[in-house]
Design a protein around this motif. Structure first.
Motif, PDB file in Angstrom:
ATOM      1  N   PRO A 125     -15.594   9.073  -6.207  1.00 26.99           N
ATOM      2  CA  PRO A 125     -16.227   7.834  -5.753  1.00 26.99           C
ATOM      3  C   PRO A 125     -15.159   6.743  -5.577  1.00 26.99           C
ATOM      4  O   PRO A 125     -14.260   6.628  -6.413  1.00 26.99           O
ATOM      5  CB  PRO A 125     -17.167   7.466  -6.911  1.00 26.99           C
ATOM      6  CG  PRO A 125     -17.285   8.697  -7.744  1.00 26.99           C
ATOM      7  CD  PRO A 125     -16.078   9.540  -7.502  1.00 26.99           C
ATOM      8  N   VAL A 126     -15.280   5.992  -4.497  1.00 23.91           N
ATOM      9  CA  VAL A 126     -14.279   4.951  -4.226  1.00 23.91           C
ATOM     10  C   VAL A 126     -14.717   3.672  -4.934  1.00 23.91           C
ATOM     11  O   VAL A 126     -15.670   3.013  -4.515  1.00 23.91           O
ATOM     12  CB  VAL A 126     -14.125   4.738  -2.706  1.00 23.91           C
ATOM     13  CG1 VAL A 126     -13.183   3.586  -2.413  1.00 23.91           C
ATOM     14  CG2 VAL A 126     -13.618   6.019  -2.052  1.00 23.91           C
ATOM     15  N   THR A 127     -14.030   3.361  -6.027  1.00 24.95           N
ATOM     16  CA  THR A 127     -14.427   2.193  -6.821  1.00 24.95           C
ATOM     17  C   THR A 127     -13.315   1.158  -6.937  1.00 24.95           C
ATOM     18  O   THR A 127     -13.487   0.126  -7.572  1.00 24.95           O
ATOM     19  CB  THR A 127     -14.812   2.641  -8.252  1.00 24.95           C
ATOM     20  OG1 THR A 127     -13.730   3.422  -8.767  1.00 24.95           O
ATOM     21  CG2 THR A 127     -16.077   3.472  -8.264  1.00 24.95           C
ATOM     22  N   GLY A 128     -12.152   1.441  -6.374  1.00 28.93           N
ATOM     23  CA  GLY A 128     -11.019   0.517  -6.514  1.00 28.93           C
ATOM     24  C   GLY A 128     -10.369   0.679  -7.869  1.00 28.93           C
ATOM     25  O   GLY A 128     -10.550   1.708  -8.536  1.00 28.93           O
ATOM     26  N   GLU A 129      -9.640  -0.325  -8.287  1.00 24.22           N
ATOM     27  CA  GLU A 129      -8.933  -0.215  -9.560  1.00 24.22           C
ATOM     28  C   GLU A 129      -9.885  -0.415 -10.725  1.00 24.22           C
ATOM     29  O   GLU A 129     -10.811  -1.224 -10.629  1.00 24.22           O
ATOM     30  CB  GLU A 129      -7.844  -1.294  -9.633  1.00 24.22           C
ATOM     31  CG  GLU A 129      -6.728  -1.055  -8.644  1.00 24.22           C
ATOM     32  CD  GLU A 129      -5.637  -2.103  -8.771  1.00 24.22           C
ATOM     33  OE1 GLU A 129      -5.942  -3.257  -9.110  1.00 24.22           O
ATOM     34  OE2 GLU A 129      -4.483  -1.745  -8.522  1.00 24.22           O
ATOM     35  N   PRO A 130      -9.647   0.291 -11.836  1.00 22.78           N
ATOM     36  CA  PRO A 130     -10.496   0.022 -12.995  1.00 22.78           C
ATOM     37  C   PRO A 130     -10.232  -1.392 -13.482  1.00 22.78           C
ATOM     38  O   PRO A 130      -9.107  -1.877 -13.408  1.00 22.78           O
ATOM     39  CB  PRO A 130     -10.014   1.046 -14.032  1.00 22.78           C
ATOM     40  CG  PRO A 130      -8.672   1.492 -13.574  1.00 22.78           C
ATOM     41  CD  PRO A 130      -8.595   1.264 -12.095  1.00 22.78           C
ATOM     42  N   ALA A 139       0.853  -1.197   0.000  1.00 22.41           N
ATOM     43  CA  ALA A 139       0.000   0.000   0.000  1.00 22.41           C
ATOM     44  C   ALA A 139       0.889   1.247   0.000  1.00 22.41           C
ATOM     45  O   ALA A 139       0.650   2.198  -0.762  1.00 22.41           O
ATOM     46  CB  ALA A 139      -0.918  -0.015   1.216  1.00 22.41           C
ATOM     47  N   ALA A 140       1.934   1.236   0.821  1.00 22.58           N
ATOM     48  CA  ALA A 140       2.838   2.396   0.878  1.00 22.58           C
ATOM     49  C   ALA A 140       3.503   2.609  -0.479  1.00 22.58           C
ATOM     50  O   ALA A 140       3.593   3.739  -0.977  1.00 22.58           O
ATOM     51  CB  ALA A 140       3.891   2.173   1.964  1.00 22.58           C
ATOM     52  N   TYR A 141       3.941   1.519  -1.100  1.00 21.71           N
ATOM     53  CA  TYR A 141       4.638   1.579  -2.392  1.00 21.71           C
ATOM     54  C   TYR A 141       3.788   2.310  -3.438  1.00 21.71           C
ATOM     55  O   TYR A 141       4.289   3.127  -4.207  1.00 21.71           O
ATOM     56  CB  TYR A 141       4.930   0.142  -2.822  1.00 21.71           C
ATOM     57  CG  TYR A 141       5.727  -0.048  -4.087  1.00 21.71           C
ATOM     58  CD1 TYR A 141       7.107   0.109  -4.103  1.00 21.71           C
ATOM     59  CD2 TYR A 141       5.094  -0.433  -5.268  1.00 21.71           C
ATOM     60  CE1 TYR A 141       7.840  -0.104  -5.266  1.00 21.71           C
ATOM     61  CE2 TYR A 141       5.817  -0.642  -6.430  1.00 21.71           C
ATOM     62  CZ  TYR A 141       7.189  -0.485  -6.428  1.00 21.71           C
ATOM     63  OH  TYR A 141       7.904  -0.689  -7.577  1.00 21.71           O
ATOM     64  N   TYR A 142       2.499   2.036  -3.448  1.00 24.00           N
ATOM     65  CA  TYR A 142       1.642   2.653  -4.471  1.00 24.00           C
ATOM     66  C   TYR A 142       1.098   4.016  -4.026  1.00 24.00           C
ATOM     67  O   TYR A 142       0.890   4.901  -4.851  1.00 24.00           O
ATOM     68  CB  TYR A 142       0.517   1.687  -4.872  1.00 24.00           C
ATOM     69  CG  TYR A 142       1.094   0.498  -5.620  1.00 24.00           C
ATOM     70  CD1 TYR A 142       1.574   0.653  -6.914  1.00 24.00           C
ATOM     71  CD2 TYR A 142       1.232  -0.746  -5.009  1.00 24.00           C
ATOM     72  CE1 TYR A 142       2.158  -0.402  -7.598  1.00 24.00           C
ATOM     73  CE2 TYR A 142       1.815  -1.806  -5.681  1.00 24.00           C
ATOM     74  CZ  TYR A 142       2.275  -1.629  -6.969  1.00 24.00           C
ATOM     75  OH  TYR A 142       2.876  -2.673  -7.633  1.00 24.00           O
ATOM     76  N   LEU A 143       0.887   4.200  -2.719  1.00 18.60           N
ATOM     77  CA  LEU A 143       0.410   5.513  -2.253  1.00 18.60           C
ATOM     78  C   LEU A 143       1.495   6.570  -2.415  1.00 18.60           C
ATOM     79  O   LEU A 143       1.222   7.713  -2.799  1.00 18.60           O
ATOM     80  CB  LEU A 143      -0.007   5.419  -0.776  1.00 18.60           C
ATOM     81  CG  LEU A 143      -1.379   4.801  -0.527  1.00 18.60           C
ATOM     82  CD1 LEU A 143      -1.540   4.415   0.935  1.00 18.60           C
ATOM     83  CD2 LEU A 143      -2.487   5.771  -0.946  1.00 18.60           C
ATOM     84  N   GLY A 184      -2.915  -4.595  -0.932  1.00 15.58           N
ATOM     85  CA  GLY A 184      -2.285  -3.303  -0.630  1.00 15.58           C
ATOM     86  C   GLY A 184      -2.364  -2.367  -1.826  1.00 15.58           C
ATOM     87  O   GLY A 184      -2.641  -1.174  -1.688  1.00 15.58           O
ATOM     88  N   ARG A 185      -2.149  -2.911  -3.012  1.00 17.94           N
ATOM     89  CA  ARG A 185      -2.192  -2.071  -4.222  1.00 17.94           C
ATOM     90  C   ARG A 185      -3.617  -1.570  -4.493  1.00 17.94           C
ATOM     91  O   ARG A 185      -3.836  -0.397  -4.799  1.00 17.94           O
ATOM     92  CB  ARG A 185      -1.689  -2.885  -5.416  1.00 17.94           C
ATOM     93  CG  ARG A 185      -1.443  -2.054  -6.661  1.00 17.94           C
ATOM     94  CD  ARG A 185      -1.313  -2.937  -7.880  1.00 17.94           C
ATOM     95  NE  ARG A 185      -2.580  -3.556  -8.200  1.00 17.94           N
ATOM     96  CZ  ARG A 185      -2.722  -4.800  -8.657  1.00 17.94           C
ATOM     97  NH1 ARG A 185      -1.671  -5.564  -8.855  1.00 17.94           N
ATOM     98  NH2 ARG A 185      -3.915  -5.288  -8.918  1.00 17.94           N
ATOM     99  N   ILE A 186      -4.589  -2.465  -4.334  1.00 21.51           N
ATOM    100  CA  ILE A 186      -5.985  -2.058  -4.575  1.00 21.51           C
ATOM    101  C   ILE A 186      -6.401  -1.006  -3.546  1.00 21.51           C
ATOM    102  O   ILE A 186      -7.047  -0.004  -3.874  1.00 21.51           O
ATOM    103  CB  ILE A 186      -6.915  -3.291  -4.520  1.00 21.51           C
ATOM    104  CG1 ILE A 186      -6.579  -4.236  -5.681  1.00 21.51           C
ATOM    105  CG2 ILE A 186      -8.383  -2.880  -4.568  1.00 21.51           C
ATOM    106  CD1 ILE A 186      -7.199  -5.617  -5.567  1.00 21.51           C
ATOM    107  N   ALA A 187      -5.988  -1.230  -2.285  1.00 23.34           N
ATOM    108  CA  ALA A 187      -6.323  -0.252  -1.243  1.00 23.34           C
ATOM    109  C   ALA A 187      -5.712   1.101  -1.581  1.00 23.34           C
ATOM    110  O   ALA A 187      -6.349   2.147  -1.389  1.00 23.34           O
ATOM    111  CB  ALA A 187      -5.825  -0.746   0.115  1.00 23.34           C
ATOM    112  N   ALA A 188      -4.479   1.100  -2.114  1.00 23.19           N
ATOM    113  CA  ALA A 188      -3.829   2.371  -2.452  1.00 23.19           C
ATOM    114  C   ALA A 188      -4.644   3.113  -3.512  1.00 23.19           C
ATOM    115  O   ALA A 188      -4.816   4.333  -3.451  1.00 23.19           O
ATOM    116  CB  ALA A 188      -2.409   2.117  -2.952  1.00 23.19           C
TER     117      ALA A 188
END
Ligand SMILES: Cc1cc2nc3c(=O)[nH]c(=O)nc-3n(C[C@H](O)[C@H](O)[C@H](O)COP(=O)(O)OP(=O)(O)OC[C@H]3O[C@@H](n4cnc5c(N)ncnc54)[C@H](O)[C@@H]3O)c2cc1C
Ligand code: SF4
Ligand code: SF4
Ligand code: SF4
Length: 683
Positions: free
Chosen positions: A498-503, A206-210, A483-487
């Protein structure tokens, strides 16, 4: 000039303009697949269908001349329905696959053919850049991931699956040795701060992508060092700490702040974190050890506690005759660790080898290191016995499947037997600290924290959760993907979107291929055996904790990467029909029936033709004709059976000479595609 109204907007166009032209003037996008600007319309795909007031049926915008006073609607429910249905019909017999089958099985959706291609060219840096787009900690994962992708590798149908994990490990290991290892670029600081609770694979990813989005990240973790179970669970001989440290160092260099020895519930609470940060990601893993579930269970050493102490250089005294109870990764790791510490070790597992929830390679390595595994044995009592212990066990037989789908163990009455030993290690499962999460106001399930699987959003606003904390004890690759999806979701939340996650894109899969298709797929592929990873000798393995599986030598890595057939569609990221299917929510399986056969004309030096993906839109036929091609492409047959092909069975190389690139660019599917086109991320 002709005046008309489209979606409530008035526009004036010159006589001869179509509704499609008029809409373009207004900046209104009407989707189309067969339309080629400057070339006569074919109106064959019907995706540009619009509603014109006064007409009973929908009309194709590309072929409908604009008329005075016309009132057009481009996005009514009927229009959208017609477009969706047209797409579903076009996809119903599509002979193709958007993503490579290996990538479709990787929980992190790694673009495998995208990175192997760079390794094959000797460019580890470029490979690392492709890998990093979807997979954090790829060096560590290349060592420990159970490699679900490899089981789905197309080469399994020819010889052996590609060594995908070993290849991404290779790329990272090589790059890390570079004086300036790759550090992903980060956007300018946004001023938003995200708290991450847990610096295991989920939190680190998550940190890596945020950080790449420009958000500041602080990781709070109860341990002395980051890495979670990759550091304190998985032993050094499978994942050396230096390899993990190198990847964590990259995240540090990107700007992550680590607050170690900080325990949620002791040193801070969730409310404080939410107060001081714009969002929180909870990734505390599954730290609780389940017991033997029999009288005397407290006398056993918990498996993860045992591995934790060994990782900290303080192995608990377990003596010379150790019994490990369990059949998963933790059990194998405890057994192999105790062996390295000089004990005689036996593993007892209550089901059979087929039901073991870990890689068969791990089981084989454990046995090769001199650890016998006794199947269908469960503990019923543990007692102290002089300086050691006595474990009473019962034989089992297999009954019907349980909730996990595996056959459940059923006790055999009167089969009890006793075993004396110096220690029993219980590697029988892990649990999430759900009470802690509940005390922070988060909803929980029977096995973890509640989080939306698409977005990782937890039950409190601005709080997200993922990894083992949500799934229960699971796999590192799924934690990293979470972690990546959460980022992505946190990024949307912080931007007020809107919070939709990854396309994600609609994907077509090859339904089972037959022998002819297999022959076509493998026509130009030679059989070649999968690379063998360098391995430590048994003697050296047992002498310490040196890494058992080595890195591929460069020549072997390049050779293995060249075995990759670069499967998946050449146009997976630019295919119009896929883009529109996603936009209109089309289901490629809705009308699925018998599909066309896969075949490919690879005679052309620049482009490839796969007729099974052609939607007979006629674009290439018209472009070739307008370009004055001597042969060009032609429609063969009628109605549903119409096919587009070079005339008289000529090869593509003769049919498209001057217009090949134009045809490939205009083709709305991967039917005509540039050989070098592929550069996609699988979504
Ligand atoms: C022995 C063993 C072997 C394994 N082998 C494999 C394998 O071969 N392949 C594979 O894919 N997976 C394997 N796994 C599973 C894999 O390690 C996990 O799925 C993965 O680590 C989960 O990542 P996570 O970030 O969700 O949790 P974790 O890795 O558990 O990290 C959670 C972090 O949160 C911190 N934390 C917990 N509670 C608190 C708190 N209250 N306050 C602050 N911090 C807290 C912890 O200190 C830890 O650093 C193995 C697991 C074990 C135990
Ligand atoms: S992370 Fe695992 S499943 Fe994904 S590509 Fe690597 S080895 Fe395969
Ligand atoms: S050959 Fe390469 S692209 Fe094809 S499935 Fe195997 S690893 Fe994936
Ligand atoms: S090959 Fe030609 S007719 Fe077929 S989809 Fe592509 S452009 Fe259209």
């Amino acid at each position: 000039m002709i005046r008309l109204t489209i979606d409530g907007q008035k526009v004036a166009v010159a006589p001869g303009a179509t509704v499609l032209d008029a809409a373009a003037w207004l900046g209104i996008r009407i989707p189309t697949m067969c339309h080629v600007p400057g070339i006569e319309a074919a109106a064959s795909c019907f995706i540009c269908a619009v509603q014109i007031e006064g007409r009973a049926t929908l009309s194709p915008a590309c072929a409908m001349p604009a008329a005075e006073g016309m009132v057009v609607h481009t996005q009514t429910e009927d229009v959208r329905h017609a477009r969706r249905m047209a797409l579903e019909l076009l996809l119903s017999d599509h002979a193709g696959e958007c993503a490579a089958p290996c990538a479709a099985r990787c929980p992190a959706s790694l673009d495998i053919p995208g990175f192997t291609r760079h390794i094959a060219e000797g460019d580890a840096r470029a490979a690392v850049q492709v890998i990093g787009r979807t997979l954090a900690l790829a060096g560590s994962l290349g060592r420990v991931c159970p490699r679900l992708c490899e089981q789905n590798c197309r080469r399994c149908e020819l010889d052996q699956g590609l060594a995908i994990g070993a290849l991404h490990r290779y790329a990272v290991d090589v790059d890390v040795e570079n004086p300036e290892p790759y550090v992903p670029p980060c956007a300018p600081p946004t001023g938003r701060r995200v708290a991450i609770v847990g610096a295991g694979p989920a939190g680190l990813a998550a940190a890596y992508y945020l950080l790449q989005q420009g958000h500041a990240c602080t990781l709070f973790d109860a341990h002395e060092q980051p890495g979670g179970m990759l550091r304190y669970g998985i032993p050094e001989y499978r994942l050396p700490k230096r390899a993990l440290d190198a990847e964590i160092h990259t995240i540090r260099r990107m700007g992550a702040e680590f607050r170690m020895n900080m325990r949620w519930g002791r040193d801070f609470n969730l409310a404080e974190l939410r107060e001081a940060h714009s969002a929180v990601f909870v990734a505390i893993g599954a730290q609780g050890a389940q017991g033997l579930r029999c009288p005397g269970e407290d006398l056993a050493l918990p498996g993860i506690g045992y591995l934790h102490r060994v990782a900290c250089g303080d192995p608990p005294p377990a003596g010379k005759d150790v019994i490990v109870v369990g059949g998963g990764n933790t059990a194998m790791d405890c057994a192999r660790t105790a062996r390295r510490l000089g004990a005689r070790v036996r593993v007892f597992y209550r089901r059979t080898r087929q039901e073991m929830p870990c890689l068969m390679e791990e089981v084989e390595a454990t046995e090769a290191e001199g650890v016998p595994i006794e199947y269908l044995v469960a503990p019923v009592r543990l007692e102290a016995n002089g300086s050691g212990f006595r474990l009473t066990c019962r034989r089992m037989t297999l009954g019907g499947p349980d909730a996990s789908g595996r056959r459940s163990p059923v006790p055999v009455e009167g089969s009890d037997f006793n075993v004396d030993c110096s220690a029993v290690i219980a590697a029988t499962g892990q649990s999430v600290e759900r009470a802690l999460a509940e005390s922070g106001g988060l909803d929980v399930t029977a096995w973890g924290i509640v989080a939306d699987p698409q977005t990782m959003a937890a039950s409190l606003p601005g709080v997200f959760a993922g990894g083992d904390a949500v799934l229960g004890a699971d796999l590192a690759v799924r934690a990293v993907a979470a972690g990546r999806i959460a980022a992505a979701s946190i990024g949307q939340y912080l931007a007020g979107e809107p919070v939709t996650g990854e396309p994600s894109s609609v994907s077509v899969l090859f339904r089972p291929i037959d022998d002819d298709e297999r022959a076509a797929l493998f026509r130009s592929i030679e059989k070649s055996p999968r690379v063998r990873l360098p391995e430590l000798s048994l003697e050296r393995r047992l002498a310490g904790f040196d890494e058992v599986e080595g890195r591929l030598p460069e020549a072997e890595a390049l050779r293995e990467a060249r075995r990759c057939m670069i499967c998946g569609c050449l146009k997976c990221d630019s295919c119009t029909i896929r883009t529109l299917a996603t936009e209109y929510g089309a289901d490629p399986e809705r009308f699925a029936g018998a599909r066309r056969r896969f075949s490919a004309d690879t005679s052309h030096p620049d482009i490839v033709y796969e007729p099974g993906k052609c939607i007979s839109c006629d674009a290439c036929v018209r472009i070739a004709a307008a370009g004055g091609e001597a042969l060009g492409m032609t429609m063969i047959g009628r109605g549903f059976d119409v096919k587009v092909a070079p005339p008289f069975d000529h090869p593509l190389s003769e049919a498209l000479t001057t217009t090949a690139l134009q045809c490939a660019a205009a083709c709305p599917t991967g039917a005509l595609a540039l050989r070098t086109q592929r550069a996609c991320e699988f979504g």
